[in-house]
Design a protein around this motif. Sequence first.
Motif, PDB file in Angstrom:
ATOM      1  N   LYS A 257      -3.222   1.386  10.095  1.00 53.42           N
ATOM      2  CA  LYS A 257      -2.824   0.406  11.109  1.00 53.42           C
ATOM      3  C   LYS A 257      -1.555   0.911  11.796  1.00 53.42           C
ATOM      4  O   LYS A 257      -0.455   0.422  11.542  1.00 53.42           O
ATOM      5  CB  LYS A 257      -2.580  -0.966  10.485  1.00 53.42           C
ATOM      6  N   PRO A 258      -1.709   1.893  12.690  1.00 53.54           N
ATOM      7  CA  PRO A 258      -0.517   2.444  13.347  1.00 53.54           C
ATOM      8  C   PRO A 258       0.112   1.447  14.321  1.00 53.54           C
ATOM      9  O   PRO A 258      -0.521   0.462  14.722  1.00 53.54           O
ATOM     10  CB  PRO A 258      -1.066   3.663  14.094  1.00 53.54           C
ATOM     11  N   VAL A 259       1.359   1.721  14.670  1.00 55.03           N
ATOM     12  CA  VAL A 259       2.037   0.911  15.680  1.00 55.03           C
ATOM     13  C   VAL A 259       1.139   0.836  16.909  1.00 55.03           C
ATOM     14  O   VAL A 259       0.551   1.839  17.335  1.00 55.03           O
ATOM     15  CB  VAL A 259       3.410   1.514  16.032  1.00 55.03           C
ATOM     16  N   GLY A 260       0.997  -0.348  17.463  1.00 55.37           N
ATOM     17  CA  GLY A 260       0.135  -0.571  18.619  1.00 55.37           C
ATOM     18  C   GLY A 260      -1.193  -1.209  18.262  1.00 55.37           C
ATOM     19  O   GLY A 260      -1.947  -1.632  19.143  1.00 55.37           O
ATOM     20  N   THR A 261      -1.512  -1.317  16.967  1.00 63.59           N
ATOM     21  CA  THR A 261      -2.760  -1.951  16.519  1.00 63.59           C
ATOM     22  C   THR A 261      -2.616  -3.464  16.634  1.00 63.59           C
ATOM     23  O   THR A 261      -1.697  -4.053  16.062  1.00 63.59           O
ATOM     24  CB  THR A 261      -3.078  -1.587  15.057  1.00 63.59           C
ATOM     25  N   VAL A 262      -3.526  -4.077  17.368  1.00 66.10           N
ATOM     26  CA  VAL A 262      -3.493  -5.535  17.534  1.00 66.10           C
ATOM     27  C   VAL A 262      -4.901  -6.085  17.353  1.00 66.10           C
ATOM     28  O   VAL A 262      -5.846  -5.626  18.001  1.00 66.10           O
ATOM     29  CB  VAL A 262      -2.951  -5.941  18.926  1.00 66.10           C
ATOM     30  N   TRP A 263      -5.022  -7.057  16.476  1.00 67.59           N
ATOM     31  CA  TRP A 263      -6.282  -7.792  16.288  1.00 67.59           C
ATOM     32  C   TRP A 263      -6.198  -9.107  17.057  1.00 67.59           C
ATOM     33  O   TRP A 263      -5.164  -9.778  17.046  1.00 67.59           O
ATOM     34  CB  TRP A 263      -6.534  -8.087  14.812  1.00 67.59           C
ATOM     35  N   PHE A 264      -7.291  -9.448  17.704  1.00 68.08           N
ATOM     36  CA  PHE A 264      -7.406 -10.670  18.501  1.00 68.08           C
ATOM     37  C   PHE A 264      -8.517 -11.546  17.937  1.00 68.08           C
ATOM     38  O   PHE A 264      -9.537 -11.036  17.482  1.00 68.08           O
ATOM     39  CB  PHE A 264      -7.779 -10.335  19.951  1.00 68.08           C
ATOM     40  N   GLY A 265      -8.317 -12.848  18.027  1.00 65.55           N
ATOM     41  CA  GLY A 265      -9.362 -13.809  17.714  1.00 65.55           C
ATOM     42  C   GLY A 265      -9.417 -14.849  18.822  1.00 65.55           C
ATOM     43  O   GLY A 265      -8.368 -15.270  19.323  1.00 65.55           O
ATOM     44  N   TRP A 266     -10.621 -15.202  19.228  1.00 65.23           N
ATOM     45  CA  TRP A 266     -10.821 -16.261  20.224  1.00 65.23           C
ATOM     46  C   TRP A 266     -11.843 -17.232  19.665  1.00 65.23           C
ATOM     47  O   TRP A 266     -12.920 -16.827  19.214  1.00 65.23           O
ATOM     48  CB  TRP A 266     -11.362 -15.699  21.532  1.00 65.23           C
ATOM     49  N   HIS A 267     -11.523 -18.496  19.685  1.00 68.55           N
ATOM     50  CA  HIS A 267     -12.462 -19.530  19.243  1.00 68.55           C
ATOM     51  C   HIS A 267     -12.764 -20.400  20.453  1.00 68.55           C
ATOM     52  O   HIS A 267     -11.866 -21.048  20.999  1.00 68.55           O
ATOM     53  CB  HIS A 267     -11.852 -20.368  18.112  1.00 68.55           C
ATOM     54  N   VAL A 268     -14.018 -20.371  20.883  1.00 66.05           N
ATOM     55  CA  VAL A 268     -14.430 -21.096  22.086  1.00 66.05           C
ATOM     56  C   VAL A 268     -15.664 -21.917  21.751  1.00 66.05           C
ATOM     57  O   VAL A 268     -16.719 -21.355  21.424  1.00 66.05           O
ATOM     58  CB  VAL A 268     -14.729 -20.120  23.252  1.00 66.05           C
ATOM     59  N   ALA A 269     -15.508 -23.234  21.806  1.00 66.20           N
ATOM     60  CA  ALA A 269     -16.627 -24.161  21.636  1.00 66.20           C
ATOM     61  C   ALA A 269     -17.447 -23.862  20.384  1.00 66.20           C
ATOM     62  O   ALA A 269     -18.672 -23.777  20.435  1.00 66.20           O
ATOM     63  CB  ALA A 269     -17.509 -24.172  22.877  1.00 66.20           C
ATOM     64  N   GLY A 270     -16.762 -23.659  19.260  1.00 64.80           N
ATOM     65  CA  GLY A 270     -17.462 -23.496  17.995  1.00 64.80           C
ATOM     66  C   GLY A 270     -17.806 -22.076  17.597  1.00 64.80           C
ATOM     67  O   GLY A 270     -18.327 -21.864  16.508  1.00 64.80           O
ATOM     68  N   THR A 271     -17.540 -21.107  18.438  1.00 62.25           N
ATOM     69  CA  THR A 271     -17.858 -19.706  18.129  1.00 62.25           C
ATOM     70  C   THR A 271     -16.576 -18.883  18.127  1.00 62.25           C
ATOM     71  O   THR A 271     -15.759 -19.007  19.035  1.00 62.25           O
ATOM     72  CB  THR A 271     -18.842 -19.129  19.165  1.00 62.25           C
ATOM     73  N   THR A 272     -16.430 -18.045  17.112  1.00 60.16           N
ATOM     74  CA  THR A 272     -15.253 -17.188  17.008  1.00 60.16           C
ATOM     75  C   THR A 272     -15.630 -15.756  17.341  1.00 60.16           C
ATOM     76  O   THR A 272     -16.635 -15.242  16.855  1.00 60.16           O
ATOM     77  CB  THR A 272     -14.641 -17.261  15.594  1.00 60.16           C
ATOM     78  N   HIS A 273     -14.819 -15.136  18.174  1.00 64.68           N
ATOM     79  CA  HIS A 273     -14.979 -13.734  18.580  1.00 64.68           C
ATOM     80  C   HIS A 273     -13.731 -12.986  18.130  1.00 64.68           C
ATOM     81  O   HIS A 273     -12.649 -13.570  18.065  1.00 64.68           O
ATOM     82  CB  HIS A 273     -15.088 -13.625  20.107  1.00 64.68           C
ATOM     83  N   SER A 274     -13.867 -11.694  17.869  1.00 64.09           N
ATOM     84  CA  SER A 274     -12.702 -10.902  17.477  1.00 64.09           C
ATOM     85  C   SER A 274     -12.830  -9.483  18.002  1.00 64.09           C
ATOM     86  O   SER A 274     -13.928  -9.019  18.324  1.00 64.09           O
ATOM     87  CB  SER A 274     -12.539 -10.895  15.960  1.00 64.09           C
ATOM     88  N   GLU A 275     -11.679  -8.818  18.077  1.00 62.36           N
ATOM     89  CA  GLU A 275     -11.639  -7.461  18.617  1.00 62.36           C
ATOM     90  C   GLU A 275     -10.310  -6.830  18.228  1.00 62.36           C
ATOM     91  O   GLU A 275      -9.297  -7.512  18.098  1.00 62.36           O
ATOM     92  CB  GLU A 275     -11.744  -7.547  20.143  1.00 62.36           C
ATOM     93  N   VAL A 276     -10.316  -5.514  18.049  1.00 67.07           N
ATOM     94  CA  VAL A 276      -9.090  -4.774  17.807  1.00 67.07           C
ATOM     95  C   VAL A 276      -8.847  -3.839  18.989  1.00 67.07           C
ATOM     96  O   VAL A 276      -9.798  -3.283  19.558  1.00 67.07           O
ATOM     97  CB  VAL A 276      -9.129  -3.967  16.488  1.00 67.07           C
ATOM     98  N   VAL A 277      -7.588  -3.708  19.378  1.00 65.81           N
ATOM     99  CA  VAL A 277      -7.192  -2.781  20.444  1.00 65.81           C
ATOM    100  C   VAL A 277      -5.949  -2.051  19.957  1.00 65.81           C
ATOM    101  O   VAL A 277      -5.098  -2.637  19.289  1.00 65.81           O
ATOM    102  CB  VAL A 277      -6.883  -3.530  21.767  1.00 65.81           C
ATOM    103  N   ARG A 278      -5.863  -0.765  20.293  1.00 64.50           N
ATOM    104  CA  ARG A 278      -4.648  -0.001  19.988  1.00 64.50           C
ATOM    105  C   ARG A 278      -3.948   0.300  21.302  1.00 64.50           C
ATOM    106  O   ARG A 278      -4.490   1.001  22.154  1.00 64.50           O
ATOM    107  CB  ARG A 278      -5.001   1.270  19.229  1.00 64.50           C
ATOM    108  N   PHE A 279      -2.763  -0.255  21.454  1.00 62.39           N
ATOM    109  CA  PHE A 279      -1.972  -0.090  22.671  1.00 62.39           C
ATOM    110  C   PHE A 279      -0.960   1.028  22.483  1.00 62.39           C
ATOM    111  O   PHE A 279      -0.392   1.190  21.411  1.00 62.39           O
ATOM    112  CB  PHE A 279      -1.229  -1.394  23.006  1.00 62.39           C
ATOM    113  N   ALA A 280      -0.729   1.782  23.550  1.00 65.43           N
ATOM    114  CA  ALA A 280       0.283   2.838  23.541  1.00 65.43           C
ATOM    115  C   ALA A 280       1.592   2.281  24.081  1.00 65.43           C
ATOM    116  O   ALA A 280       1.610   1.271  24.780  1.00 65.43           O
ATOM    117  CB  ALA A 280      -0.183   4.010  24.397  1.00 65.43           C
ATOM    118  N   GLY A 281       2.676   2.958  23.753  1.00 69.05           N
ATOM    119  CA  GLY A 281       3.961   2.587  24.318  1.00 69.05           C
ATOM    120  C   GLY A 281       4.891   1.966  23.306  1.00 69.05           C
ATOM    121  O   GLY A 281       4.591   1.883  22.114  1.00 69.05           O
ATOM    122  N   ASP A 282       6.019   1.512  23.823  1.00 74.10           N
ATOM    123  CA  ASP A 282       7.036   0.915  22.967  1.00 74.10           C
ATOM    124  C   ASP A 282       6.689  -0.549  22.654  1.00 74.10           C
ATOM    125  O   ASP A 282       5.641  -1.056  23.067  1.00 74.10           O
ATOM    126  CB  ASP A 282       8.417   1.036  23.619  1.00 74.10           C
TER     127      ASP A 282
END
Length: 153
Positions: A107-132
């Motif tokens: 899990k390097p710096v820039g690793t971000v996990w997202f969760g979205w819950h919309v009308a009873g359904t949960t979605h998720s995704e990971v993105v690795r961002f560059a930069g400070d």
Amino acid sequence: MVNAIAHALRARGWMMATAESCTGGLIAAACTDLAGSSQWFERGFVTYSNAAKTELLGVPAALIEAHGAVSEPVARAMAEGAVRHARAQVALAVTGVAGPSGGSAEKPVGTVWFGWHVAGTTHSEVVRFAGDRAAVRAGAQGHALARLAELLA
């Protein structure tokens, strides 16, 4: 993006909540910068510590212990917990490593996990961002809102 989210939520009569860790309230601030946001923005949770994730959102401590705070199961539990602990039908959650320290090989710096819950359904995704730290936090804010707008479209 916030205008699109606001329009979609108002059209459905839904409210939104946020559960933020590494973004520290930036997403809630972006939402409430829009005049009239009280019509669709219910509340924001800044759950920076693991204890806050457990106490305010109901994320099981065992889940954090097993997977780490920066993980898909925790991001999903944060989003679901935000809906359960707010008067909202929609929530987004963000948990990540903004840096400059705290990263690891898996899990390097820039690793971000997202969760979205919309009308009873949960979605998720990971993105690795560059930069400070500022770039990671800004990238996470923008991505969280853009994906929510897509899910509501």
